[in-house]
Design a protein around this motif. Structure first.
Motif, PDB file in Angstrom:
ATOM      1  N   GLU A 205     -19.604 -10.987  10.870  1.00 32.68           N
ATOM      2  CA  GLU A 205     -20.939 -11.560  10.792  1.00 32.68           C
ATOM      3  C   GLU A 205     -20.817 -13.069  10.687  1.00 32.68           C
ATOM      4  N   LYS A 206     -21.649 -13.766  11.428  1.00 29.84           N
ATOM      5  CA  LYS A 206     -21.636 -15.225  11.418  1.00 29.84           C
ATOM      6  C   LYS A 206     -22.203 -15.747  10.101  1.00 29.84           C
ATOM      7  N   VAL A 207     -21.562 -16.766   9.554  1.00 32.73           N
ATOM      8  CA  VAL A 207     -22.050 -17.474   8.376  1.00 32.73           C
ATOM      9  C   VAL A 207     -22.522 -18.830   8.869  1.00 32.73           C
ATOM     10  N   ARG A 208     -23.782 -19.144   8.592  1.00 27.78           N
ATOM     11  CA  ARG A 208     -24.384 -20.386   9.098  1.00 27.78           C
ATOM     12  C   ARG A 208     -24.703 -21.347   7.960  1.00 27.78           C
ATOM     13  N   ASP A 209     -24.683 -22.644   8.286  1.00 29.37           N
ATOM     14  CA  ASP A 209     -25.093 -23.654   7.313  1.00 29.37           C
ATOM     15  C   ASP A 209     -26.606 -23.836   7.369  1.00 29.37           C
ATOM     16  N   ALA A 210     -27.120 -24.779   6.602  1.00 26.97           N
ATOM     17  CA  ALA A 210     -28.574 -24.994   6.516  1.00 26.97           C
ATOM     18  C   ALA A 210     -29.190 -25.386   7.860  1.00 26.97           C
ATOM     19  N   GLN A 211     -28.392 -25.994   8.746  1.00 25.68           N
ATOM     20  CA  GLN A 211     -28.893 -26.399  10.059  1.00 25.68           C
ATOM     21  C   GLN A 211     -28.760 -25.285  11.102  1.00 25.68           C
ATOM     22  N   GLY A 212     -28.207 -24.156  10.703  1.00 25.68           N
ATOM     23  CA  GLY A 212     -28.052 -23.032  11.614  1.00 25.68           C
ATOM     24  C   GLY A 212     -26.746 -23.020  12.394  1.00 25.68           C
ATOM     25  N   HIS A 213     -25.843 -23.948  12.094  1.00 28.83           N
ATOM     26  CA  HIS A 213     -24.552 -23.990  12.772  1.00 28.83           C
ATOM     27  C   HIS A 213     -23.606 -22.943  12.174  1.00 28.83           C
ATOM     28  N   ILE A 214     -22.822 -22.306  13.028  1.00 23.28           N
ATOM     29  CA  ILE A 214     -21.834 -21.334  12.545  1.00 23.28           C
ATOM     30  C   ILE A 214     -20.713 -22.095  11.857  1.00 23.28           C
ATOM     31  N   ILE A 215     -20.460 -21.750  10.600  1.00 23.26           N
ATOM     32  CA  ILE A 215     -19.406 -22.424   9.848  1.00 23.26           C
ATOM     33  C   ILE A 215     -18.253 -21.480   9.500  1.00 23.26           C
ATOM     34  N   ASP A 216     -18.477 -20.185   9.640  1.00 23.23           N
ATOM     35  CA  ASP A 216     -17.436 -19.218   9.285  1.00 23.23           C
ATOM     36  C   ASP A 216     -17.876 -17.839   9.767  1.00 23.23           C
ATOM     37  N   TYR A 217     -16.996 -16.875   9.605  1.00 15.59           N
ATOM     38  CA  TYR A 217     -17.313 -15.471   9.873  1.00 15.59           C
ATOM     39  C   TYR A 217     -16.938 -14.658   8.653  1.00 15.59           C
ATOM     40  N   ASP A 218     -17.744 -13.675   8.333  1.00 13.64           N
ATOM     41  CA  ASP A 218     -17.447 -12.733   7.267  1.00 13.64           C
ATOM     42  C   ASP A 218     -16.863 -11.484   7.931  1.00 13.64           C
ATOM     43  N   TYR A 219     -15.652 -11.113   7.562  1.00 14.79           N
ATOM     44  CA  TYR A 219     -14.956  -9.982   8.166  1.00 14.79           C
ATOM     45  C   TYR A 219     -15.050  -8.756   7.261  1.00 14.79           C
ATOM     46  N   GLN A 220     -15.340  -7.623   7.849  1.00 18.00           N
ATOM     47  CA  GLN A 220     -15.262  -6.328   7.186  1.00 18.00           C
ATOM     48  C   GLN A 220     -14.279  -5.499   8.013  1.00 18.00           C
ATOM     49  N   ILE A 221     -13.195  -5.082   7.391  1.00 19.66           N
ATOM     50  CA  ILE A 221     -12.099  -4.396   8.076  1.00 19.66           C
ATOM     51  C   ILE A 221     -12.069  -2.951   7.591  1.00 19.66           C
ATOM     52  N   PHE A 222     -11.942  -2.034   8.533  1.00 21.30           N
ATOM     53  CA  PHE A 222     -12.002  -0.605   8.240  1.00 21.30           C
ATOM     54  C   PHE A 222     -10.716   0.087   8.671  1.00 21.30           C
ATOM     55  N   GLU A 223     -10.164   0.956   7.807  1.00 23.20           N
ATOM     56  CA  GLU A 223      -8.970   1.721   8.165  1.00 23.20           C
ATOM     57  C   GLU A 223      -9.281   2.815   9.176  1.00 23.20           C
ATOM     58  N   GLN A 224     -10.510   3.248   9.202  1.00 17.09           N
ATOM     59  CA  GLN A 224     -10.946   4.225  10.212  1.00 17.09           C
ATOM     60  C   GLN A 224     -12.289   3.750  10.736  1.00 17.09           C
ATOM     61  N   PRO A 225     -12.663   4.133  11.940  1.00 19.79           N
ATOM     62  CA  PRO A 225     -13.904   3.611  12.518  1.00 19.79           C
ATOM     63  C   PRO A 225     -15.111   3.960  11.657  1.00 19.79           C
ATOM     64  N   PHE A 226     -15.989   2.970  11.488  1.00 15.04           N
ATOM     65  CA  PHE A 226     -17.239   3.223  10.781  1.00 15.04           C
ATOM     66  C   PHE A 226     -18.224   3.827  11.775  1.00 15.04           C
ATOM     67  N   SER A 227     -19.229   4.539  11.260  1.00 15.16           N
ATOM     68  CA  SER A 227     -20.196   5.162  12.169  1.00 15.16           C
ATOM     69  C   SER A 227     -21.472   4.366  12.222  1.00 15.16           C
TER      70      SER A 227
END
Length: 99
Positions: free
Chosen positions: A77-99
């Motif tokens: 998921e994109k993490v944005r600053d107050a101006q709406g610029h992408i500053i980072d990504y939030d990663y969620q990692i799964f050992e098996q596929p999520f549904s």
């Protein structure tokens, strides 16, 4: 053909075999996910962070991450600053596929 294993006393990772046995994943995606699962939760999972620790460059890491996303082993998921610029990504990692 013999397989030579080492005793698992330290410096090893326990993970599910689900992704390793998934015929839909390339060896690159399987290796990348295994590497990601071997690191602590607060590790730098950015493309730059992953590329800095491996021989593959950012473009190769990016295609591996896209493959893991397509097969539901990763959410970014994109993490944005107050101006709406992408500053980072939030990663969620799964050992098996999520549904």
């Amino acid at each position: 053909m013999p397989v030579f294993r080492v005793p698992k006393r330290n410096n090893y990772t326990v993970m599910s075999n689900v992704h390793l046995l998934d015929p839909n994943l390339s060896l690159k995606a399987k290796g990348l996910l295994s590497y990601m699962l071997s690191n602590p939760d607060d590790w730098d999972y950015s493309i730059r962070g992953l590329a800095s620790q491996n021989r593959d460059g950012p473009d190769s890491v990016r295609t591996g991450l896209k493959e893991l996303e397509a097969h539901h082993y990763l959410k970014r998921e994109k993490v944005r600053d107050a101006q709406g610029h992408i500053i980072d990504y939030d990663y969620q990692i799964f050992e098996q596929p999520f549904s």
